[in-house]
Design a protein around this motif. Structure first.
Motif, PDB file in Angstrom:
ATOM      1  N   ILE A  15      29.877  38.208  31.279  1.00  0.00           N
ATOM      2  CA  ILE A  15      29.906  36.961  32.056  1.00  0.00           C
ATOM      3  C   ILE A  15      31.197  36.204  31.765  1.00  0.00           C
ATOM      4  CG2 ILE A  15      28.816  34.681  32.305  1.00  0.00           C
ATOM      5  CD1 ILE A  15      26.118  36.111  31.920  1.00  0.00           C
ATOM      6  N   PHE A  16      31.602  36.180  30.496  1.00  0.00           N
ATOM      7  CA  PHE A  16      32.814  35.463  30.112  1.00  0.00           C
ATOM      8  C   PHE A  16      34.047  36.107  30.757  1.00  0.00           C
ATOM      9  CE2 PHE A  16      36.171  33.912  27.306  1.00  0.00           C
ATOM     10  CZ  PHE A  16      35.862  32.566  27.319  1.00  0.00           C
ATOM     11  N   CYS A  18      34.102  37.870  33.494  1.00  0.00           N
ATOM     12  CA  CYS A  18      34.054  37.564  34.933  1.00  0.00           C
ATOM     13  C   CYS A  18      34.588  36.165  35.189  1.00  0.00           C
ATOM     14  CB  CYS A  18      32.614  37.624  35.446  1.00  0.00           C
ATOM     15  SG  CYS A  18      32.030  39.292  35.650  1.00  0.00           S
ATOM     16  N   ALA A  19      34.160  35.220  34.317  1.00  0.00           N
ATOM     17  CA  ALA A  19      34.571  33.826  34.494  1.00  0.00           C
ATOM     18  C   ALA A  19      36.079  33.689  34.361  1.00  0.00           C
ATOM     19  CB  ALA A  19      33.875  32.958  33.462  1.00  0.00           C
ATOM     20  N   VAL A  20      36.636  34.315  33.335  1.00  0.00           N
ATOM     21  CA  VAL A  20      38.091  34.240  33.131  1.00  0.00           C
ATOM     22  C   VAL A  20      38.799  34.888  34.319  1.00  0.00           C
ATOM     23  CG1 VAL A  20      40.006  34.995  31.669  1.00  0.00           C
ATOM     24  CG2 VAL A  20      37.939  34.106  30.625  1.00  0.00           C
ATOM     25  N   THR A  22      37.751  35.024  37.348  1.00  0.00           N
ATOM     26  CA  THR A  22      37.686  34.123  38.498  1.00  0.00           C
ATOM     27  C   THR A  22      38.783  33.077  38.418  1.00  0.00           C
ATOM     28  OG1 THR A  22      35.313  34.393  38.400  1.00  0.00           O
ATOM     29  CG2 THR A  22      36.121  32.632  39.810  1.00  0.00           C
ATOM     30  N   VAL A  23      38.934  32.497  37.224  1.00  0.00           N
ATOM     31  CA  VAL A  23      39.961  31.459  37.063  1.00  0.00           C
ATOM     32  C   VAL A  23      41.345  32.051  37.269  1.00  0.00           C
ATOM     33  CG1 VAL A  23      40.953  29.795  35.464  1.00  0.00           C
ATOM     34  CG2 VAL A  23      38.503  30.095  35.558  1.00  0.00           C
ATOM     35  N   GLN A  24      41.562  33.289  36.743  1.00  0.00           N
ATOM     36  CA  GLN A  24      42.872  33.923  36.938  1.00  0.00           C
ATOM     37  C   GLN A  24      43.103  34.215  38.415  1.00  0.00           C
ATOM     38  OE1 GLN A  24      42.668  37.123  34.146  1.00  0.00           O
ATOM     39  NE2 GLN A  24      43.926  36.024  32.665  1.00  0.00           N
ATOM     40  N   GLN A  26      42.086  32.449  40.804  1.00  0.00           N
ATOM     41  CA  GLN A  26      42.510  31.203  41.436  1.00  0.00           C
ATOM     42  C   GLN A  26      43.990  30.974  41.203  1.00  0.00           C
ATOM     43  OE1 GLN A  26      39.899  28.336  39.763  1.00  0.00           O
ATOM     44  NE2 GLN A  26      38.132  29.123  40.863  1.00  0.00           N
ATOM     45  N   ASP A  27      44.470  31.352  40.005  1.00  0.00           N
ATOM     46  CA  ASP A  27      45.893  31.192  39.731  1.00  0.00           C
ATOM     47  C   ASP A  27      46.727  32.030  40.696  1.00  0.00           C
ATOM     48  OD1 ASP A  27      45.324  29.495  37.753  1.00  0.00           O
ATOM     49  OD2 ASP A  27      45.642  30.898  36.097  1.00  0.00           O
ATOM     50  N   LEU A  29      45.871  32.889  43.669  1.00  0.00           N
ATOM     51  CA  LEU A  29      45.817  32.281  44.996  1.00  0.00           C
ATOM     52  C   LEU A  29      46.815  31.145  45.124  1.00  0.00           C
ATOM     53  CD1 LEU A  29      42.013  32.184  45.797  1.00  0.00           C
ATOM     54  CD2 LEU A  29      43.762  33.311  47.133  1.00  0.00           C
ATOM     55  N   THR A  30      47.178  30.562  43.967  1.00  0.00           N
ATOM     56  CA  THR A  30      48.142  29.463  43.972  1.00  0.00           C
ATOM     57  C   THR A  30      49.435  29.874  44.685  1.00  0.00           C
ATOM     58  OG1 THR A  30      47.234  28.706  41.920  1.00  0.00           O
ATOM     59  CG2 THR A  30      49.405  27.890  42.465  1.00  0.00           C
ATOM     60  N   GLU A  31      49.774  31.158  44.552  1.00  0.00           N
ATOM     61  CA  GLU A  31      51.004  31.631  45.188  1.00  0.00           C
ATOM     62  C   GLU A  31      50.912  31.540  46.707  1.00  0.00           C
ATOM     63  OE1 GLU A  31      53.809  32.363  43.597  1.00  0.00           O
ATOM     64  OE2 GLU A  31      52.674  31.618  41.890  1.00  0.00           O
ATOM     65  N   ARG A 138      36.517  32.587  50.829  1.00  0.00           N
ATOM     66  CA  ARG A 138      35.228  32.126  50.282  1.00  0.00           C
ATOM     67  C   ARG A 138      34.721  30.927  51.080  1.00  0.00           C
ATOM     68  NH1 ARG A 138      36.974  29.267  44.690  1.00  0.00           N
ATOM     69  NH2 ARG A 138      38.971  28.525  45.356  1.00  0.00           N
TER      70      ARG A 138
END
Lengths: 201, 229
Positions: A15-16, A18-20, A22-24, A26-27, A29-31, A138
């Motif tokens: 789970i951890f 997966c969570a990391v 997800t956050v990565q 998002q990073d 997607l910042t591009e 999403r």
């Protein structure tokens, strides 16, 4: 006893990770916030019209170009700029009986437009809303009837305010807003064009 | 102190510390469950978050709150909701342009809207800039002469020209922390990290926790027989 403990540790670690991830993600997607287009077509226009006018034996379309006075009236009702020059209204009939109205709309979500159809009965109340094309990566929870059912039976007098009259899908606020404003716009357009009281005024 | 006495003392303290810990688990379980379903708590409080005075009409005010924008024409004594097709939520700033008092902006958490007629007809003002993250939140807005806007976001400052038609970063979005750990922890706590399925799993987990805690407390009242077995 040790086996369940190991399993729990592995599950927590997964789970951890997966969570990391997800956050990565998002990073990344910042591009490019719009990202690669993730087009999901749920209904083509023909399929959507066939579904909303399932009982109709005849279908036809009418194009309405509002006059400047009508446009101004529409904008006053909505409190919003109306950019469209004209509107296409799909209609259906069965043995001469009016089966209502439908409009295919495109409203801006977070980054990309959402295409959907709004079907009103002959009494100008919402009967069905279907998401036809969803383009963002999403937030497609708005396609579910659990959300879309909230619009049923609404008419032009309903405000359809997000999180008061319509509960937004968690994590898809902008898409929920797009759908709510699109339905409200359809109600205002069709009421202005087809309501007997409007026609008489 | 014999080993037997020590064991007994340890067992007793374990039981009572367990009982106290159970209260915290109950609180965490219930509050976590309610976090997932905020609509069950009824309508949220709606405090005023921003206010602006119309420079042209004395006594006319616009204010922002959680639900959108409201207008007063009697110097703030009574208010009515401003009609908007897609009102922004959590309006933290309402501002009249210093160039043209008919130009007014309202800034929501994710949306910037503007009106060219003093707040009668509104429109979305899309904010797009290179490196624009998908979940950008808006915090504050400033308007300067010449049609310039300054938008403070969770990731830095954006400057808009031509009344918000084009935007560019003034402080880079990369200046901020690259990973939102607070959000990660929140998403882990509520299960949102796995989306809708994760939320359902967390609901079940919270219910299971509540069940075992309540049953544990019931068993504890029975002289802690379970601990001795």
């Amino acid at each position: 006893m040790r086996q369940p403990l190991k399993l729990m540790l592995v599950a927590t670690a997964l789970i951890f990770v997966c969570a990391v991830g997800t956050v990565q993600g998002q990073d990344q997607l910042t591009e490019s916030p719009d990202g690669p287009e993730a087009v999901k077509v749920y209904y083509t226009p023909d399929e959507a019209l066939a579904k909303v006018f399932a009982k109709a034996d005849s279908l036809w379309s009418e194009e309405w170009t509002p006059t400047s006075k009508e446009r101004s009236e529409l904008e006053n009702r909505l409190g919003w700029v109306v950019a469209e020059e004209s509107f296409v209204v799909h209609r259906g009939g069965k043995k001469g009986q009016d089966q209502g109205y439908a409009m295919i709309m495109e409203e801006q979500g977070r980054f990309k437009p959402i295409t959907f159809i709004v079907k009103l009965g002959a009494d100008l109340r919402v009967e069905m809303v279907l998401v036809m094309v969803y383009r963002e990566s999403r937030g497609d929870g708005v396609k579910r009837q659990r959300f879309l059912k909230q619009f049923r039976d609404k008419d032009g007098s309903d405000h359809l305010r997000l999180n008061r009259d319509i509960v937004a899908v968690s994590g898809a606020t902008m898409s929920s807003r797009a759908l709510a404003s699109g339905v409200k716009k359809v109600l205002a357009i069709l009421e202005l064009k087809y309501s007997p009281t409007e026609a008489g005024s | 102190m014999t080993g037997k006495q020590m064991k007994s003392g340890l067992r007793r303290s374990h039981r009572w510390v367990g009982g106290v810990a159970a209260v915290f688990i109950l609180l965490a379980g219930i509050s976590g469950f309610l976090l997932q379903h905020p609509s069950w708590l009824g309508p949220a409080a709606n405090p005023t978050l921003a206010v602006a005075a119309d420079p042209l009409v004395p006594g006319r005010l616009l204010r922002g709150n959680h639900w959108g924008v409201e207008e007063s024409t009697d110097d703030g004594r009574t208010w009515r909701e401003v009609n908007m097709l897609a009102a922004p939520t959590d309006v933290v700033r309402v501002i009249f342009s210093p160039d043209d008092p008919l130009l007014v902006y309202a800034l929501g958490r994710y949306i910037l809207v503007g009106s060219q007629d003093g707040g009668r007809i509104w429109r979305d003002i899309p904010v797009r800039a290179k490196g624009f993250p998908p979940d950008l939140t808006y915090l504050d807005l400033g308007a300067a002469p010449g049609g310039f806007l300054y938008l403070l976001t969770g990731n830095g400052l954006l400057a808009g020209s031509d009344e918000g038609r084009s935007w560019e970063w003034r402080s880079s979005p990369d200046d901020g922390p690259s990973r939102d750990w607070r959000r990660l922890i929140h998403d882990l706590h509520t299960g949102q990290v796995l989306g809708a399925t994760g939320r359902r799993i967390t609901d079940i987990g919270a219910l299971a926790l509540l069940f075992i805690t309540v049953t544990g407390l019931v068993l504890l009242r029975r002289n802690g027989k379970t601990f001795r077995q």
